[in-house]
Design an enzyme around this catalytic site. Structure first.
Site, mmCIF file in Angstrom:
data_model
loop_
_atom_site.group_PDB
_atom_site.id
_atom_site.type_symbol
_atom_site.label_atom_id
_atom_site.label_comp_id
_atom_site.label_asym_id
_atom_site.label_seq_id
_atom_site.Cartn_x
_atom_site.Cartn_y
_atom_site.Cartn_z
ATOM 1 N N TYR A 132 -5.007 11.330 19.530
ATOM 2 C CA TYR A 132 -4.925 10.615 18.442
ATOM 3 C C TYR A 132 -5.880 11.041 17.127
ATOM 4 C CZ TYR A 132 -5.416 6.957 15.035
ATOM 5 O OH TYR A 132 -5.524 6.063 13.840
ATOM 6 N N LYS A 136 -5.359 13.946 13.950
ATOM 7 C CA LYS A 136 -5.689 13.461 12.458
ATOM 8 C C LYS A 136 -6.684 14.213 11.865
ATOM 9 C CE LYS A 136 -3.984 9.459 11.782
ATOM 10 N NZ LYS A 136 -3.126 8.982 10.480
HETATM 11 N N1 LIG Z 1 -4.727 -0.249 12.555
HETATM 12 C C1 LIG Z 1 -6.115 0.106 12.445
HETATM 13 O O1 LIG Z 1 -6.911 -0.469 13.078
HETATM 14 C C2 LIG Z 1 -6.129 1.579 11.963
HETATM 15 C C3 LIG Z 1 -7.585 2.079 12.292
HETATM 16 C C4 LIG Z 1 -7.905 3.518 11.739
HETATM 17 C C5 LIG Z 1 -6.840 4.123 11.219
HETATM 18 N N2 LIG Z 1 -5.552 3.486 10.894
HETATM 19 C C6 LIG Z 1 -4.447 4.355 10.285
HETATM 20 O O2 LIG Z 1 -3.860 3.555 9.560
HETATM 21 C C7 LIG Z 1 -2.704 3.921 9.618
HETATM 22 C C8 LIG Z 1 -1.606 2.814 9.706
HETATM 23 O O3 LIG Z 1 -2.171 1.982 10.902
HETATM 24 P P1 LIG Z 1 -1.232 0.811 11.538
HETATM 25 O O4 LIG Z 1 -1.928 0.139 12.448
HETATM 26 O O5 LIG Z 1 -0.543 0.170 10.280
HETATM 27 O O6 LIG Z 1 0.058 1.440 12.345
HETATM 28 P P2 LIG Z 1 1.285 1.124 13.166
HETATM 29 O O7 LIG Z 1 1.064 -0.446 13.101
HETATM 30 O O8 LIG Z 1 1.360 1.709 14.491
HETATM 31 O O9 LIG Z 1 2.408 1.724 12.236
HETATM 32 C C9 LIG Z 1 2.732 2.945 12.050
HETATM 33 C C10 LIG Z 1 3.622 3.232 10.931
HETATM 34 O O10 LIG Z 1 4.045 4.680 10.987
HETATM 35 C C11 LIG Z 1 5.602 4.628 11.095
HETATM 36 N N3 LIG Z 1 6.091 6.020 11.623
HETATM 37 C C12 LIG Z 1 5.842 6.446 12.728
HETATM 38 N N4 LIG Z 1 6.499 7.740 13.206
HETATM 39 C C13 LIG Z 1 7.093 7.864 11.882
HETATM 40 C C14 LIG Z 1 8.001 8.882 11.542
HETATM 41 N N5 LIG Z 1 8.340 9.878 12.196
HETATM 42 N N6 LIG Z 1 8.531 8.759 10.345
HETATM 43 C C15 LIG Z 1 8.310 7.842 9.533
HETATM 44 N N7 LIG Z 1 7.343 6.944 10.008
HETATM 45 C C16 LIG Z 1 6.903 6.895 11.098
HETATM 46 C C17 LIG Z 1 6.028 3.444 11.795
HETATM 47 O O11 LIG Z 1 7.415 3.355 11.373
HETATM 48 P P3 LIG Z 1 8.449 2.580 12.501
HETATM 49 O O12 LIG Z 1 8.464 1.091 12.178
HETATM 50 O O13 LIG Z 1 9.672 3.296 12.135
HETATM 51 O O14 LIG Z 1 7.975 2.855 13.961
HETATM 52 C C18 LIG Z 1 4.975 2.422 11.075
HETATM 53 O O15 LIG Z 1 5.550 1.964 9.806
HETATM 54 C C19 LIG Z 1 -2.379 5.022 10.709
HETATM 55 O O16 LIG Z 1 -2.460 6.422 9.800
HETATM 56 C C20 LIG Z 1 -3.512 4.992 11.273
HETATM 57 O O17 LIG Z 1 -3.923 6.236 11.930
HETATM 58 C C21 LIG Z 1 -5.249 2.455 11.422
#
Ligand SMILES: NC(=O)c1ccc[n+]([C@@H]2O[C@H](COP(=O)([O-])OP(=O)(O)OC[C@H]3O[C@@H](n4cnc5c(N)ncnc54)[C@H](OP(=O)(O)O)[C@@H]3O)[C@@H](O)[C@H]2O)c1
Length: 271
Positions: A132, A136
């Site tokens: 992961y 990134k």
């Molecule tokens: N949450 C955290 O604590 C955290 C911490 C550090 C960084 N981040 C970063 O913040 C961002 C958002 O995180 P999150 O927690 O909201 O992630 P999440 O809940 O896992 O959501 C991931 C999103 O990516 C979409 N996705 C995955 N593969 C795709 C594809 N091939 N085409 C189009 N859409 C796709 C998913 O769509 P589907 O619904 O279709 O699966 C979903 O909307 C990420 O980049 C993550 O690395 C998050």
């Protein structure tokens, strides 16, 4: 001004879109076929892995907020495909059809090395071993070299607004045998949205910026806050710097947190 948000069905994206809609921001959301349409955005069907599907999503937008990613899986191929190949496809679509658009990408504080000697800083060399954070870092590099107008937000552990993320921590700790003193830099959903707004003004153009609150918090404390305490440990933590991020660049850009600690979120009832 129309903004394309990827990952709008996710934990962060769904809350961001709702906030942007409330603020009257015109948003498009890239949505995979068969997925629910996120509230507050005009859906555009597409998939990061299908390069041809991205033209209609990016055409005419003034900014792209790229949140979509895969990381809650053990399948490393899926992680690399979505986070690196998918980001490459989105960058190519932006270069071809929206070259002037500001491109804001979410990355992660997990990119910093486990043997760090201080809280992770944006200029630190990083050598992530897990798929992961490694994917990134590779995606960050693609964006930095793209010629687009980019900014990269390295998010701490995002929580809040009923996303259930903190509540998932005790189970993760058991599964991965995390030390209870392992520390996380956190950030509330509310402040993530405000940071993205700030990035869209251009003050973060050409920069990587750590996004975290003022109080790195141990796993032990996080688990207690959500009512699922984990076992204490008398064993020392291997490296107390691991998981901590330095938020001074963000502060230097004039950003003021509305939720500076998770304890404040508890008091306000916004976990
Ligand atoms: N949450 C955290 O604590 C955290 C911490 C550090 C960084 N981040 C970063 O913040 C961002 C958002 O995180 P999150 O927690 O909201 O992630 P999440 O809940 O896992 O959501 C991931 C999103 O990516 C979409 N996705 C995955 N593969 C795709 C594809 N091939 N085409 C189009 N859409 C796709 C998913 O769509 P589907 O619904 O279709 O699966 C979903 O909307 C990420 O980049 C993550 O690395 C998050």
């Amino acid at each position: 001004m129309t903004i394309l948000v990827t990952g709008g069905t996710g934990l962060v994206g769904s809350r961001l879109l709702r906030r942007f809609a409330d603020a009257g921001v015109d948003c498009r959301a890239l949505v995979r076929p068969g997925k629910d349409v996120p509230a507050g955005a005009t859906p555009v069907e597409g998939d990061l892995l299908h390069a041809d599907s991205l033209k209609q999503a990016v055409e005419g937008v003034s900014a792209i907020v790229h949140l979509a990613a895969v990381f809650r899986t053990q399948n490393e191929d899926d992680i690399w495909r979505a986070n690196l190949d998918g980001t490459k496809n989105l960058i190519a679509a932006a270069k071809a059809h929206a070259p002037q658009a500001r491109f804001v990408m979410a990355s992660t504080g997990l990119v910093y090395d486990a043997d760090a000697s201080h809280p992770g800083r944006e200029e630190d060399a990083t050598h992530p071993k897990l798929a992961y954070p490694a994917s990134k870092i590779a995606a960050e590099k693609e964006l930095r070299n793209s010629g687009l107008n980019w900014s990269i937000l390295r998010l701490g552990f995002v929580y809040g607004d009923g996303d259930g993320h903190l509540a998932a921590v005790p189970a993760l700790a058991t599964r991965f045998k995390w030390h209870p003193a392992r520390t996380f830099s956190l950030v509330h959903q509310r402040d993530v949205a405000r940071v993205v707004e700030l990035a869209l003004t251009g003050v973060m153009d050409g920069r990587i910026v750590n996004i975290c609150d003022d109080a790195p918090t141990t796993l032990y404390e996080m688990a207690s806050l959500v009512g699922s305490p984990v076992e204490p440990s008398a064993e020392p933590l291997t490296n107390p710097w691991m998981g901590r991020m330095d938020g001074s660049r963000l502060r230097g850009l004039g950003f003021q947190l509305t939720v500076p600690t998770v304890y404040q979120a508890v008091q306000q009832g916004i976990l």
